[in-house]
Design a protein around this motif. Structure first.
Motif, short mmCIF file in Angstrom:
data_model
loop_
_atom_site.label_atom_id
_atom_site.label_comp_id
_atom_site.label_asym_id
_atom_site.label_seq_id
_atom_site.Cartn_x
_atom_site.Cartn_y
_atom_site.Cartn_z
N PRO A 1 37.51 -9.56 -45.06
CA PRO A 1 36.99 -9.34 -46.28
C PRO A 1 35.47 -9.00 -46.57
O PRO A 1 34.82 -9.75 -45.65
CB PRO A 1 37.44 -10.65 -47.04
CG PRO A 1 38.56 -10.95 -46.31
CD PRO A 1 38.28 -10.72 -44.88
N ARG A 2 35.10 -8.39 -47.24
CA ARG A 2 33.82 -7.94 -47.21
C ARG A 2 32.66 -9.39 -47.57
O ARG A 2 31.74 -9.38 -47.15
CB ARG A 2 33.34 -6.92 -48.47
CG ARG A 2 32.08 -6.76 -48.87
CD ARG A 2 31.60 -6.05 -47.23
NE ARG A 2 29.98 -5.53 -47.42
CZ ARG A 2 29.57 -4.47 -47.57
NH1 ARG A 2 30.40 -3.44 -47.72
NH2 ARG A 2 28.45 -4.35 -47.65
N VAL A 3 33.18 -10.16 -48.32
CA VAL A 3 32.52 -11.45 -48.65
C VAL A 3 32.12 -12.14 -47.21
O VAL A 3 31.42 -12.50 -46.98
CB VAL A 3 33.37 -12.31 -49.57
CG1 VAL A 3 34.56 -12.91 -48.73
CG2 VAL A 3 32.51 -13.55 -49.97
N VAL A 4 33.08 -12.08 -46.29
CA VAL A 4 32.86 -12.51 -44.87
C VAL A 4 32.09 -11.97 -44.13
O VAL A 4 30.95 -12.63 -43.63
CB VAL A 4 34.14 -12.66 -44.25
CG1 VAL A 4 33.90 -12.98 -42.90
CG2 VAL A 4 35.24 -13.67 -44.88
N VAL A 5 31.94 -10.43 -44.32
CA VAL A 5 31.11 -9.57 -43.53
C VAL A 5 29.58 -9.86 -43.97
O VAL A 5 28.66 -10.13 -43.14
CB VAL A 5 31.30 -8.21 -43.66
CG1 VAL A 5 30.42 -7.39 -42.77
CG2 VAL A 5 32.86 -8.02 -43.11
N ASP A 6 29.33 -9.99 -45.36
CA ASP A 6 28.11 -10.21 -45.88
C ASP A 6 27.69 -11.75 -45.56
O ASP A 6 26.40 -11.88 -45.35
CB ASP A 6 28.03 -10.22 -47.31
CG ASP A 6 28.53 -8.62 -48.12
OD1 ASP A 6 28.17 -7.84 -46.91
OD2 ASP A 6 28.88 -8.31 -49.01
N TYR A 7 28.53 -12.59 -45.46
CA TYR A 7 28.20 -14.12 -45.30
C TYR A 7 27.63 -14.04 -43.88
O TYR A 7 26.56 -14.66 -43.61
CB TYR A 7 29.35 -14.98 -45.44
CG TYR A 7 28.88 -16.37 -45.16
CD1 TYR A 7 28.32 -17.10 -46.24
CD2 TYR A 7 29.30 -17.15 -44.17
CE1 TYR A 7 27.99 -18.65 -45.79
CE2 TYR A 7 29.39 -18.28 -44.02
CZ TYR A 7 28.49 -19.10 -44.84
OH TYR A 7 28.25 -20.51 -44.65
N VAL A 8 28.51 -13.60 -43.02
CA VAL A 8 27.98 -13.66 -41.48
C VAL A 8 26.81 -12.62 -41.36
O VAL A 8 25.95 -13.27 -40.47
CB VAL A 8 29.06 -13.01 -40.79
CG1 VAL A 8 28.71 -13.00 -39.24
CG2 VAL A 8 30.17 -13.92 -40.81
N ALA A 9 26.48 -11.69 -42.04
CA ALA A 9 25.44 -10.56 -41.73
C ALA A 9 24.18 -11.28 -42.23
O ALA A 9 23.03 -11.12 -41.51
CB ALA A 9 25.62 -9.27 -42.53
N ASP A 10 24.24 -12.21 -43.26
CA ASP A 10 23.04 -12.91 -43.59
C ASP A 10 22.82 -13.94 -42.71
O ASP A 10 21.23 -13.96 -42.62
CB ASP A 10 23.54 -13.50 -44.93
CG ASP A 10 22.37 -14.33 -45.57
OD1 ASP A 10 21.34 -13.30 -46.09
OD2 ASP A 10 22.03 -15.32 -45.81
N GLN A 11 23.43 -14.54 -41.91
CA GLN A 11 23.13 -15.48 -41.09
C GLN A 11 22.50 -14.74 -39.71
O GLN A 11 21.60 -15.46 -39.24
CB GLN A 11 24.46 -16.39 -40.39
CG GLN A 11 24.98 -17.09 -41.71
CD GLN A 11 26.36 -17.72 -41.04
OE1 GLN A 11 26.12 -18.87 -40.25
NE2 GLN A 11 27.33 -17.41 -41.40
N LEU A 12 22.90 -13.58 -39.55
CA LEU A 12 22.45 -12.97 -38.35
C LEU A 12 21.30 -12.04 -38.78
O LEU A 12 20.56 -11.51 -37.76
CB LEU A 12 23.46 -11.85 -37.74
CG LEU A 12 24.71 -12.70 -37.06
CD1 LEU A 12 25.81 -11.84 -36.96
CD2 LEU A 12 24.21 -13.51 -35.98
#
Length: 224
Positions: free
Chosen positions: A73-84
């Protein structure tokens, strides 16, 4: 079909995201701890860092890896991308094109998180299902869901849906057979015969004697 006893909904949701993870689930499964963050940052390209982290969280939440990592899900990708610190999360599409890299990452994540293959845990999962059959009135559908949850909890990678449904069906059948044999063995022959006769529909009646005895009284009366 081996999994014909499952509902369409059970088949649809097995081993996949059926909805966006809640904020609580994002924090629980996709928040990169110190080790996860360090390992993700070691990947050379940004899409590999993002893809690795997405798979790391997916395994923790679903107990499996997606065939298409871009299906997270896009919400997951965005959440992880923000951490990285990755500004353009759409680069996850590039990760999905690198099959060998994905395979290498899944092996690394499996070892890191301590996941086992289904074949290595099949005996203990069968024992868990047998215990549920002996102690509860769970249906096959309920047994399947509990077995899948048990696999995730014990960090065993989910197998294909067919092996798990076959295990559930076979264990239920064998366990009920053992219970039936244990109950029947000490029962006198004439009692067994009398019980079997309750399954027959007497002449002039519409239901068997057993069904008649099971039907509650709907009208209070002397005859009732």
């Amino acid at each position: 079909m081996a999994y014909e006893f499952l509902s369409d909904e059970q088949v649809r949701r097995y081993g996949v995201f059926v909805a966006d993870p809640t904020p609580e689930e994002l924090e629980r499964f996709f928040f990169l701890d110190q080790q996860g963050l360090a390992l993700a940052r070691k990947k050379r390209r940004r899409h590999n860092r993002l893809g690795w982290a997405d798979q790391w969280g997916t395994a923790r939440m679903l107990g499996t890896f997606l065939e298409d990592p871009a299906g997270v899900p896009r919400v997951v990708v965005d959440y992880v991308a923000d951490q990285l610190g990755i500004e353009d999360a759409s680069c996850i599409k590039e990760y999905a094109e690198r099959g060998p890299t994905q395979y290498e990452h899944t092996g690394e994540i499996r070892d890191l998180l301590g996941f086992r293959e289904f074949a290595d845990a099949e005996t203990e999962i069968a024992a868990f299902v047998a215990s549920r059959v002996a102690k509860t009135r769970d249906s096959r559908r309920e047994l399947f869901d509990r077995a899948a949850l048990r696999l995730v909890e014990e960090r065993v990678l989910l197998p294909g849906i067919t092996p798990l449904t076959r295990l559930v069906a076979e264990v239920q059948r064998d366990t009920l057979g053992q219970i039936n044999a244990a109950v029947v063995a000490p029962t006198p022959v004439h009692t067994r015969r009398a019980l079997i006769e309750t399954l027959e529909v007497p002449g002039g009646q519409r239901v068997s004697t057993l069904e008649w005895m099971r039907t509650p009284v709907t009208k209070l009366s002397g005859a009732g």
